[in-house]
Design a protein around this motif. Structure first.
Motif: not given
Length: 152
Positions: A32-35, A132
């Motif tokens: 999980t990333t900020d994006n 993604s």
């Protein structure tokens, strides 16, 4: 059904439809990333196409444990235990060295990646990339895997 047609069905067509599939286990490595969520893809050793880590069953290991082992060997993934239940399955034809195709049913286990090692068993044989889920779906060849990625 005529006797000739019945023979064709029993000797040729039916075995093709009913032949057993080989089984593999795959790792859907995520973070999980900020994006948003990302998926780890690796290249196949033989064709260079984008895939997820996967392999044949390993004696003494569950499907989830096998997926985690493949993620380590093929992508250098460090993670805690994967989820025990698969998040999905996909099928594909494994092309064998003699050129024949072997149908394979692959169960996919989600693995939350903690870290990636620089030195791992297949480090010099594969590329890896975080993308993604939608980009991953565009890059893989297997339609059922593509659908699984788009549901993330």
């Amino acid at each position: 059904m005529t006797k000739w047609l019945r023979n064709i069905w029993e000797e040729v067509a039916r075995p093709l439809f009913l032949r057993p599939r080989r089984v593999q286990f795959a790792a859907l490595c995520t973070r999980t990333t900020d994006n948003g969520p990302e998926v780890l893809l690796i290249t196949s050793r033989d064709t260079g196409r984008w895939i997820i880590p996967k392999g044949w069953p390993i004696d003494g290991l569950s499907g989830a444990e096998t997926a985690l082992q493949e993620a380590w060997e093929e992508a250098g993934v460090h993670a805690q235990r994967p989820q025990n239940e698969p998040v999905g399955q996909f099928t594909y034809d494994k092309i064998l060295k003699d050129g024949s195709a072997q149908p394979v049913l692959t169960s996919v286990y989600r693995i939350e990646v903690q870290d990636l090692a620089e030195d791992y068993p297949e480090a010099g044989q594969r590329k890896r990339v975080w993308v993604s889920p939608s980009t991953a779906a565009e890059r893989v060849n297997e339609p059922e895997l593509r659908e699984l990625l788009l549901r993330m």
